[in-house]
Design a protein around this motif. Structure first.
Motif, PDB file in Angstrom:
ATOM      1  N   ALA A 103       7.426   2.767   8.375  1.00 33.15           N
ATOM      2  CA  ALA A 103       8.001   2.389   7.088  1.00 33.15           C
ATOM      3  C   ALA A 103       8.752   3.564   6.492  1.00 33.15           C
ATOM      4  O   ALA A 103       8.306   4.721   6.589  1.00 33.15           O
ATOM      5  CB  ALA A 103       6.914   1.914   6.119  1.00 33.15           C
ATOM      6  N   ALA A 138       8.581   0.601  -0.169  1.00 32.13           N
ATOM      7  CA  ALA A 138       8.642   0.844   1.272  1.00 32.13           C
ATOM      8  C   ALA A 138       9.476  -0.239   1.933  1.00 32.13           C
ATOM      9  O   ALA A 138       9.488  -1.387   1.496  1.00 32.13           O
ATOM     10  CB  ALA A 138       7.229   0.874   1.874  1.00 32.13           C
ATOM     11  N   GLU A 140       9.401  -1.796   5.591  1.00 31.95           N
ATOM     12  CA  GLU A 140       8.569  -1.771   6.780  1.00 31.95           C
ATOM     13  C   GLU A 140       9.303  -2.350   7.978  1.00 31.95           C
ATOM     14  O   GLU A 140      10.064  -3.302   7.865  1.00 31.95           O
ATOM     15  CB  GLU A 140       7.272  -2.554   6.544  1.00 31.95           C
ATOM     16  N   ASP A 142       7.819  -3.847  11.019  1.00 33.53           N
ATOM     17  CA  ASP A 142       6.468  -4.276  11.383  1.00 33.53           C
ATOM     18  C   ASP A 142       6.483  -4.998  12.726  1.00 33.53           C
ATOM     19  O   ASP A 142       7.254  -5.938  12.927  1.00 33.53           O
ATOM     20  CB  ASP A 142       5.938  -5.207  10.298  1.00 33.53           C
ATOM     21  N   SER A 166       4.881  -8.239   1.757  1.00 32.30           N
ATOM     22  CA  SER A 166       6.299  -8.032   1.480  1.00 32.30           C
ATOM     23  C   SER A 166       6.811  -9.007   0.419  1.00 32.30           C
ATOM     24  O   SER A 166       6.483 -10.199   0.433  1.00 32.30           O
ATOM     25  CB  SER A 166       7.120  -8.195   2.761  1.00 32.30           C
TER      26      SER A 166
END
Length: 633
Positions: A103, A138, A140, A142, A166
């Motif tokens: 991230a 952030a 991310e 993922d 999110s």
């Protein structure tokens, strides 16, 4: 008049300084140790490549720009626009599985302490995930799907504010200029990619764009979120990266980075970026063959010893791993070797306690240094094990500040291991039944613990996507962290003993003194049986007495019955624990005692549900009379 320029000079200097502070800019085509602050396993190799995590399990790495940046104007306090671009690569040991991602982070601090690896990406833990006080933004990347965090898939880009659920997410892809469509990207392909994160403070729009390193920046972003970051950002913020791995070995790299305040971030030079380890070309070495010949004989001797050693170790650390676990639950599996090393061979010195379902050991993961608690349970057969693991994994998706976080599991021969976050202050019973007088809880702490457990049960009963019945609410299953915040643990654990049992028989699960009367008649659990046990817990916390009072060697009395008699005699206020200190509030103590008796009423139809319990505790709902069998709720 000649002195006017001299008077004007300080203002000109301030104007220049102000302009400089609002146009901060840098570009790194590779890094050195002076550029970034590193912690965890993060390092910079000799070629300038930032390695956030290497190919080992359950670790985390952080890398932040060396100084905080001023994201708010010193003149009017308004938030500045900013733009950043970075090149990254994710290289898993197994091309089919990643874990867990990285991230880009903006945070008030560069010291991310008490954070967890795996699904928490080294950013948060189970207590602070989603807390508005984090002030963290952030983006991310993922590579693991975690339904408990609302992940859309195992290959997505997300915008996170204060937590890992999110606020905007999309499958990893980029807009192909001229084709007018989005093309999929695999984040774990091992190929270098570019990410742009840009915020326009006037439009309050945050754009995130991603593309392969070799492709011109797409004209359309992947994510576009309208949000006012003024309440999230402090005047100064640290900026950098966080990454973590889980059970799958994965390396996370950052190759280059550029940034500009109030402008477009400079472009990175692909030709100047450091090579990835897998793409580095080894230099020719004329002496290589000679060295190999010399070491060949020694290697053969060592190989025989190594094979013998590995065989012994495989037997020692052998695990059960079925095919269905490889795809569904691999990201939650710990190896037995990891847990064996973390607990120093399940040493008696690391033993935290012994319960009806097994022993609990304290441990510390060797790489990430994360403290854990490992519950070791025996199981006689594999019948129903797949269903049980499915339930355990489902329980592991629960995310609430007052629930102990389940980190994963391991199976080996006739044993099952459940791995939880470690709670430094142990269980509640050690405080409320402490005979040494060393562990004391004042009234405010007791009331906070009660509200914490109530909040956890409300989440389990009503606020998660499925109804979860705890079945063993009691003081020893309420754990306290270093700040004495309460977390309910061991939820769902009793299911192990239901799988594979004879469906014609019913096994009552629970602890004497906490078992609701209807369980003895029907054996059927419900949210009402949890409420009954919670009511008993309330009475114990206030009185400092166990649910079963031992009068002498032959006689015992139920705490609920004892307090109900005190209520009828109007002496119930004499039952609270004097150890609660001088900050007691009699009206609160009486309310909690009466609420405890209402929750532990012999009729399940009279008991309130947990939402009503929370409303009573918060003063949003009046307390009905306990003796009134027709509930006023």
């Amino acid at each position: 008049m000649e002195s006017l320029p001299l008077l004007f000079f300080p203002f000109l200097l301030l104007l220049l300084l102000f302009s400089a502070s609002n146009s901060e800019e840098f570009v790194f085509n590779g890094f050195n140790n002076r550029d970034l602050q590193l912690d965890g396993v993060a390092e910079i190799n000799s070629n300038g490549l930032l390695i956030l995590t290497n190919a080992t399990k359950y670790q985390q790495g952080h890398a932040f720009y060396k100084t905080p940046l001023h994201f708010k104007s010193t003149a009017n306090g308004n938030l500045n626009s900013f733009s950043t671009c970075f090149a990254f690569s994710i290289v898993p040991a197994n091309p089919s599985f990643g874990g867990h991602g990285l991230a880009f982070v903006l945070s008030p601090t560069s010291s991310l302490q008490n954070t967890f690896p795996a699904e928490f990406l080294g950013l948060f833990n189970s207590s602070n995930n989603g807390n508005p006080k984090n002030h963290v933004l952030a983006v991310e990347l993922d590579t693991i799907k975690n339904p408990g965090l609302g992940d859309i898939d195992n290959n997505h880009v997300g915008i996170d504010i204060n937590g890992l659920r999110s606020v905007a997410a999309a499958p990893a892809s980029y807009y192909e200029n001229g084709i007018h469509g989005y093309k999929n990207l695999s984040l774990i392909s091992g190929e270098p990619m570019l990410v742009w994160v840009e915020y326009n403070s006037q439009e309050m729009k945050l754009n995130v764009t991603i593309s392969p390193l070799t492709v011109t920046k797409p004209s359309l972003p992947l994510l576009s979120l309208t949000t006012n970051l003024s309440s999230i950002f402090f005047d100064s913020m640290y900026m950098g990266y966080s990454s973590s791995s889980g059970s799958m070995r994965t390396s996370h790299y950052v190759l280059g980075w550029s940034f500009k305040m109030n402008g477009q971030a400079p472009a990175l030079n692909p030709d100047s970026l450091p090579n990835l380890p897998s793409k580095q070309i080894p230099k020719k070495n004329s002496g290589l063959v000679h060295k190999l010949l010399i070491t060949g004989l020694a290697f053969l001797i060592v190989a025989i010893s190594a094979i013998t050693y590995v065989t012994v170790m495989k037997i020692k650390y052998a695990e059960i791993l079925d095919d269905w676990e490889l795809y569904q639950y691999q990201h939650l599996r710990f190896s037995y070797r990891e847990l064996y090393m973390a607990t120093r061979g399940f040493s008696e010195e690391e033993l935290l306690g012994i319960g009806g379902f097994g022993r609990v050991y304290k441990g510390k993961l060797r790489i990430s240094k994360t403290e854990i608690a490992v519950k070791r349970i025996s199981h006689d057969s594999r019948q129903g094990m797949r269903e049980f693991v499915s339930e355990i994994v489902s329980t592991g998706q629960l995310s609430h500040r007052n629930l102990v976080q389940l980190l994963g599991y391991c199976r080996r021969k006739g044993e099952l291991f459940l791995v939880y976050e470690f709670m430094s202050n142990g269980s509640l019973d050690k405080f409320i039944y402490d005979e040494t007088g060393k562990k004391k809880l004042n009234w405010n702490q007791r009331l906070s613990i009660i509200k914490g457990v109530a909040s956890a049960l409300l989440y389990l009963h009503e606020e998660w996507e499925q109804v979860v019945i705890h079945r063993d609410v009691k003081a020893s299953n309420v754990l306290l962290d270093e700040e004495l915040n309460a977390k309910l643990g061991d939820f769902g654990l009793s299911r192990l003993y239901d799988h594979g049992s004879d469906p014609k028989t019913t096994r009552i699960v629970g602890t004497m003194g906490y078992i609701a009367p209807e369980l003895n008649k029907t054996g059927k659990v419900s949210t009402c049986t949890d409420v009954y046990a919670f009511g008993v817990l309330l009475l114990e916390v206030v009185c400092g007495r166990r649910s079963i009072l031992q009068e002498d060697y032959s006689n015992s009395i139920n705490l609920v019955d004892w307090l109900r008699k005190s209520l009828r005699r109007r002496t119930i206020m004499e039952s609270w624990n004097a150890e609660a200190g001088s900050d007691i509030k009699p009206e609160e103590i009486e309310l909690v005692l009466r609420l405890g008796l209402l929750c532990s009423h012999h009729s399940d139809k009279v008991r309130p549900n947990m939402r009503q319990v929370m409303q009573i505790l918060e003063g949003d709902l009046p307390m009905p009379e306990v003796s009134d069998a027709s509930s006023n709720l």
